[in-house]
Design an enzyme around this catalytic site. Sequence first.
Site, mmCIF file in Angstrom:
data_model
loop_
_atom_site.group_PDB
_atom_site.id
_atom_site.type_symbol
_atom_site.label_atom_id
_atom_site.label_comp_id
_atom_site.label_asym_id
_atom_site.label_seq_id
_atom_site.Cartn_x
_atom_site.Cartn_y
_atom_site.Cartn_z
ATOM 1 N N GLY A 210 58.666 -14.273 -43.737
ATOM 2 C CA GLY A 210 57.369 -14.709 -43.262
ATOM 3 C C GLY A 210 57.251 -14.858 -41.763
ATOM 4 O O GLY A 210 56.179 -15.204 -41.266
ATOM 5 N N CYS A 211 58.307 -14.644 -41.025
ATOM 6 C CA CYS A 211 58.249 -14.749 -39.566
ATOM 7 C C CYS A 211 57.878 -13.394 -38.973
ATOM 8 O O CYS A 211 58.329 -12.357 -39.443
ATOM 9 C CB CYS A 211 59.608 -15.180 -39.005
ATOM 10 S SG CYS A 211 60.070 -16.853 -39.447
ATOM 11 N N VAL A 212 57.068 -13.415 -37.941
ATOM 12 C CA VAL A 212 56.733 -12.178 -37.240
ATOM 13 C C VAL A 212 57.973 -11.665 -36.519
ATOM 14 O O VAL A 212 58.277 -10.478 -36.542
ATOM 15 C CB VAL A 212 55.570 -12.407 -36.248
ATOM 16 C CG1 VAL A 212 55.319 -11.166 -35.416
ATOM 17 C CG2 VAL A 212 54.310 -12.803 -37.008
ATOM 18 N N SER A 213 58.703 -12.579 -35.881
ATOM 19 C CA SER A 213 59.975 -12.229 -35.250
ATOM 20 C C SER A 213 61.057 -12.238 -36.323
ATOM 21 O O SER A 213 60.904 -12.847 -37.376
ATOM 22 C CB SER A 213 60.350 -13.261 -34.186
ATOM 23 O OG SER A 213 59.345 -13.366 -33.219
#
Length: 92
Positions: free
Chosen positions: A37-40
């Site tokens: 769920g993290c963009v990074s």
Amino acid sequence: FSLLDEWEDRYRYVIELGEGLPPFPDEGRNPANKVAGCVSQVWLITEYGPGADPVVTFQGDSDAHIVRGLVAIMLALFSGRPASAIQETDAE
């Protein structure tokens, strides 16, 4: 952070915290340790000590400088503490 008045100084400080993280093991960069769920890209290794209230240790890393700094803050708050203390921590 209250000592730093400008948001740019706070931003730089978070990045500096991330630069101080210990090296993350290459073998830890795998799908099992990737935070969903993290963009990074963020990886987190969790280790539990023995007992009913184990001490929990974390290792973390990110491919983004600011996120790596946020990981460093998370590790400072939670790593090396008993599970019960982690649950009782109000991160705000």
